[in-house]
Design an enzyme around this catalytic site. Structure first.
Site: not given
Lengths: 314, 275
Positions: A8, A56, A81, A107, A115, A165
């Protein structure tokens, strides 16, 4: 030991590079800028960064509106999302009218880790590659992520960019010759082809090393573009090797493996074993533990390779 | 100054658009009549009096934009665009047919004059937010007009978009809610209550008006005074009658998405001819 870096971060660094040379580049985020790293962009270009809050769906349509007016917006959020929460907006407001919106999804995959399954998106490639007009890029390390982001901006049309992530090994072999729609031949071999996408490329290369030691000459084709598929490279591999193991940090349903199987089954049938998440939701844990637990390691690729070659070796 | 002559001319245009709507949906044997008839007065005011646009140059950079967020009412948009000259009126006969540029729901890449593709509800204010933001970034002075259905804004995203437009002070957005109290399955306040609607928009930071959506003077007057309220997006709640102009279609939820049979078609055309 290789260096490990965030994919990322490659995305965020490329955005700053892009914005310096093209004033059409804008970045949108949805209250996850610190996690997606677009916060770095905000520091450099505060007037070209728009935090849409936890919205989103709205963000995707705002991006569509900006694209209609000639901007190149990068709409950024977590993969689950982008693909699901805002899936309708991506389909109807972006893909259908073929707008020049880039979707930066971080992610993705099981290595999202602690998570848990709500955030470990292993189904986004399936959704995105099923959308007409959508280009799907799944880079394998920091540098390839950077190059993929630059390339996304240089083509017209919607692009889905997938990042993880965690930190992932830097793979030097990935750093040359990025072109959308082109596979990278990382290793030559005429017995078997391992096809990788995304961050599991390092496991694919390790598996090839092991197989080589067993006398199995293993080709490694890395596909940072899942759609459009590099059919030429894959069909050449189908002709020149005896089977495939596909490797992806994604559900085995709907991802790279099915794309490869669908292609070769029609044109040059070869066995295709798929290494990936086996149609289950994940659980919380360290990324490295989860790669073991969900059978995404080099050792699992090697076992699959044996299974693919077994009929030929018998 | 709005002369009686101007109003009369606009009323005649609206009546012609209503006839086109009936004709299109009858010929296609599918499409959404009720909401289209109800919005004919607004679209007439916008395209034949208010908006700066050039039918011969659909992508003129400084044109006012229009988003039919309630995309199912494509018949009113297509009829209006055809009467403006964006494409030949004969094309309307091909509505919803294979090979036609007139899709069931507006699709900008195919149809000259359609600014935004719509169809899935609740998205238009968001897309308009992006377009209005782009205009601000470039220092352009055109406006972004957006028409939503009242049932449509039961969608949560409409309110996400409301927050966004407020945050970025998008005073170049002029939104409309077609408040006819009817949606596919019936009376809106039974299906999912929206009232009190005006304070909702006001609470989201929008300057909000409520007017008779069939009063051409009121529509044009409300839009004319927008520039005196800088910094805020405007929402104009149009109190409308679904099916307006055809007596047996007015205020009947069944005319949301039902095409007329031959008898109904002839009676509707008769009423609109005699009006």
């Amino acid at each position: 030991m290789p260096e490990w870096k965030h994919t990322r971060q490659g995305y965020a660094d490329a955005l700053i590079e892009l914005a310096r040379r093209d004033d059409r580049i804008l970045v949108l985020d949805s209250d996850v800028a610190k996690a997606t790293k677009t916060c770095d962009f905000e520091v450099v270009f505060p007037d070209r960064f728009f935090n849409c809050g936890v919205q989103e769906g709205n963000m995707m349509c705002v991006a569509a509106g900006l694209a209609l007016e000639g901007y190149i917006p990068f709409a950024t959020t977590f993969a689950t999302f982008a693909a699901f929460r805002a899936g309708d907006m991506v389909r109807n407001a972006i893909a259908y009218p073929k707008l020049n919106v880039k979707i930066g999804a971080t992610h993705a995959g099981i290595t999202t880790g602690g998570d848990g399954a709500s955030h470990q998106c292993n189904e986004d490639i399936a959704v995105m590659r099923a959308l007409p007009n959508m280009t799907v890029l799944v880079p394998g390390d920091y540098e390839e992520s950077r190059q993929a982001t630059l390339a996304a901006a240089s083509m017209y049309g919607p692009v889905y960019l997938r990042f993880g992530r965690d930190v992932y090994p830097v793979v030097e072999e990935l750093h040359d010759g990025f072109a959308i729609g082109k596979a990278k031949l990382l290793r030559r071999g005429d017995d078997l082809t391992i096809v990788t996408t995304g961050i599991l490329v390092s496991e694919g290369l390790a598996a090839a090393e092991t197989l080589e030691g067993e006398g199995i000459a293993t080709r490694v084709l890395h596909l940072p573009t899942v759609k459009p598929l590099d059919e030429e490279a894959l069909l050449r591999a189908a002709r020149e090797t005896r089977g495939f193991v596909t490797v992806e940090e994604h559900n085995i349903l709907g991802g790279l493996g099915e794309a490869v199987a669908a292609l070769v089954s029609l044109h040059h049938p070869r066995p295709v074993a798929r290494v990936g998440v086996r149609d289950v939701f994940g659980e919380s844990g360290q990324a490295s533990e989860l790669l073991d637990l969900y059978h995404l390691r080099a050792a699992h690729i090697v076992s699959s390779a044996h299974a693919v070659l077994a009929p030929a070796l018998r | 100054m709005l002369t009686a002559e101007t109003i009369h001319r606009l009323q005649e245009v609206a009546r012609a658009i209503r006839r086109d709507i009936i004709e299109m949906v009858y010929r296609a044997n599918s499409g959404h009549i009720g909401g289209s008839l109800g919005a004919a007065d607004l679209l007439t005011c916008l395209y034949f009096h208010v908006m700066r646009h050039r039918p011969s140059q659909p992508d003129w950079a400084d044109r006012d934009r229009f988003i039919l967020s309630k995309g199912h009412c494509s018949p009113v948009l297509y009829a209006t665009l055809a009467r403006c000259g964006y494409f030949p009126a004969e094309d309307l006969q091909q509505f919803r047919r294979t090979g036609s540029h007139l899709q069931g729901h507006p699709y900008a890449p195919k149809t000259p004059g359609v600014d935004v593709s719509t169809g899935t509800l609740g998205l238009g204010i968001s897309t308009g937010g992006g377009m209005a933001l782009a205009a601000k970034l470039r220092g352009q002075h055109h406006r972004v007009f957006i028409l939503c259905g009242d049932g449509e804004i039961q969608e949560g995203q409409a309110w996400e978009a409301a927050m966004f437009a407020n945050k970025y002070k998008l005073d170049n957005i002029i939104g409309f809610v077609d408040r006819n109290y009817l949606q596919t399955d019936g009376y809106s306040e039974d299906i999912m209550p929206l009232d009190p609607l005006r304070p909702k928009w006001e609470a989201f930071g929008w300057r909000t008006l409520q007017i008779d959506g069939h009063d051409l003077r009121a529509i044009i007057g409300a839009i004319d005074e927008v520039p005196s309220h800088p910094g805020k997006p405007t929402m104009i709640i149009l109190r409308t009658v679904k099916g307006k102009g055809v007596s047996f279609m007015e205020n009947e939820a069944m005319w949301h998405g039902t095409p007329p049979n031959q008898d109904q078609y002839e009676r509707a055309m008769q009423e609109l001819a005699d009006a």
